[in-house]
Scaffold this motif. Structure first.
Motif, PDB file in Angstrom:
ATOM      1  N   PRO A 139       1.014  -1.250  -0.137  1.00  0.00           N
ATOM      2  CA  PRO A 139      -0.010   0.043   0.153  1.00  0.00           C
ATOM      3  C   PRO A 139       0.881   1.290  -0.027  1.00  0.00           C
ATOM      4  O   PRO A 139       0.412   2.243  -0.628  1.00  0.00           O
ATOM      5  CB  PRO A 139      -0.781  -0.110   1.241  1.00  0.00           C
ATOM      6  N   LEU A 140       1.988   1.316   0.781  1.00  0.00           N
ATOM      7  CA  LEU A 140       3.032   2.448   0.746  1.00  0.00           C
ATOM      8  C   LEU A 140       3.576   2.724  -0.680  1.00  0.00           C
ATOM      9  O   LEU A 140       3.578   3.874  -1.013  1.00  0.00           O
ATOM     10  CB  LEU A 140       3.844   2.026   1.778  1.00  0.00           C
ATOM     11  N   ALA A 141       3.973   1.603  -1.054  1.00  0.00           N
ATOM     12  CA  ALA A 141       4.763   1.664  -2.688  1.00  0.00           C
ATOM     13  C   ALA A 141       3.904   2.136  -3.567  1.00  0.00           C
ATOM     14  O   ALA A 141       4.022   2.884  -4.251  1.00  0.00           O
ATOM     15  CB  ALA A 141       5.121   0.278  -2.909  1.00  0.00           C
ATOM     16  N   SER A 142       2.579   1.523  -3.621  1.00  0.00           N
ATOM     17  CA  SER A 142       1.315   2.178  -4.580  1.00  0.00           C
ATOM     18  C   SER A 142       1.044   3.566  -4.409  1.00  0.00           C
ATOM     19  O   SER A 142       0.978   4.446  -5.394  1.00  0.00           O
ATOM     20  CB  SER A 142       0.211   1.169  -4.308  1.00  0.00           C
ATOM     21  N   SER A 143       1.006   4.115  -3.202  1.00  0.00           N
ATOM     22  CA  SER A 143       0.443   5.405  -3.004  1.00  0.00           C
ATOM     23  C   SER A 143       1.561   6.206  -3.086  1.00  0.00           C
ATOM     24  O   SER A 143       1.547   7.458  -3.702  1.00  0.00           O
ATOM     25  CB  SER A 143       0.025   5.755  -1.590  1.00  0.00           C
ATOM     26  N   PHE A 144       2.870   5.922  -2.792  1.00  0.00           N
ATOM     27  CA  PHE A 144       3.836   6.562  -3.084  1.00  0.00           C
ATOM     28  C   PHE A 144       4.148   6.840  -4.859  1.00  0.00           C
ATOM     29  O   PHE A 144       4.716   7.980  -5.069  1.00  0.00           O
ATOM     30  CB  PHE A 144       5.081   6.153  -2.347  1.00  0.00           C
ATOM     31  N   GLY A 145       4.102   5.773  -5.325  1.00  0.00           N
ATOM     32  CA  GLY A 145       3.941   5.709  -6.754  1.00  0.00           C
ATOM     33  C   GLY A 145       3.147   6.571  -7.657  1.00  0.00           C
ATOM     34  O   GLY A 145       3.535   7.312  -8.403  1.00  0.00           O
ATOM     35  N   LEU A 146       1.979   6.800  -6.983  1.00  0.00           N
ATOM     36  CA  LEU A 146       1.138   7.711  -7.540  1.00  0.00           C
ATOM     37  C   LEU A 146       1.552   9.221  -7.405  1.00  0.00           C
ATOM     38  O   LEU A 146       1.399  10.067  -7.993  1.00  0.00           O
ATOM     39  CB  LEU A 146      -0.511   7.614  -6.816  1.00  0.00           C
ATOM     40  N   MET A 147       1.971   9.446  -6.054  1.00  0.00           N
ATOM     41  CA  MET A 147       2.561  10.886  -5.845  1.00  0.00           C
ATOM     42  C   MET A 147       3.591  11.276  -6.818  1.00  0.00           C
ATOM     43  O   MET A 147       3.778  12.129  -7.400  1.00  0.00           O
ATOM     44  CB  MET A 147       2.978  10.928  -4.333  1.00  0.00           C
ATOM     45  N   LEU A 148       4.505  10.261  -6.962  1.00  0.00           N
ATOM     46  CA  LEU A 148       5.661  10.261  -7.896  1.00  0.00           C
ATOM     47  C   LEU A 148       5.338  10.646  -9.482  1.00  0.00           C
ATOM     48  O   LEU A 148       5.803  11.503 -10.031  1.00  0.00           O
ATOM     49  CB  LEU A 148       6.773   9.218  -7.749  1.00  0.00           C
ATOM     50  N   ASP A 149       4.217   9.715  -9.824  1.00  0.00           N
ATOM     51  CA  ASP A 149       3.712   9.792 -11.085  1.00  0.00           C
ATOM     52  C   ASP A 149       3.220  11.186 -11.264  1.00  0.00           C
ATOM     53  O   ASP A 149       3.549  11.644 -12.448  1.00  0.00           O
ATOM     54  CB  ASP A 149       2.671   8.741 -11.281  1.00  0.00           C
TER      55      ASP A 149
END
Length: 142
Positions: free
Chosen positions: A37-47
């Motif tokens: 869940p952390l990797a997914s949400s952080f990936g969205l922010m970076l995207d």
């Protein structure tokens, strides 16, 4: 005590390269045990941030972007993004009015609003000719 895991990438500031970057980020996160869940949400922010640099900062023409992501166990990710686009401080954007009717909303700003809501830390600074954005997020396990 484990040392923080780091991923450093140099990008060319285009939207076309982002899928390969995020594939690399996903593999790195899995390898280092970043909670999904952390990797997914952080990936969205970076995207959101990287897409903004490519489309608005570099106007689709590309330019240097460096990304450093750090995982501090058990559940904190942070990143520093640096680019040489014209100065732009995303932290000063007026908050998107998510309560307004669609036809009354301003175009743009919703992605940055999203990043502001998810990030525990969202800091901008101008370092000479470089924009630097720092973000972090910790996943609180239930």
């Amino acid at each position: 005590m484990n040392h923080p895991a780091e991923l450093q990438c140099t990008l060319s500031g285009t939207v076309a390269e982002l899928p390969a970057f995020f594939e690399r980020l996903e593999g790195w996160a899995e390898e280092h045990g970043v909670p999904v869940p952390l990797a997914s949400s952080f990936g969205l922010m970076l995207d959101e941030l990287l897409t903004n640099v490519a489309t608005h900062g570099y106007a689709g023409q590309g330019g240097p972007v460096s990304v450093k992501v750090v995982f501090d166990e058990p559940a904190t990710l942070s990143a520093v993004l640096r680019d040489q686009a014209p100065p732009f401080d995303p932290t000063t954007l007026v908050a998107a009015d998510v309560e307004a009717a669609l036809e009354d909303r301003h175009v743009g700003g919703l992605g940055v609003h999203f990043v502001k809501k998810l990030a525990e830390r969202f800091v901008y600074r101008r370092d000479g000719a470089v924009n630097e954005v720092s973000i972090s997020r910790t996943w609180a396990t239930p």
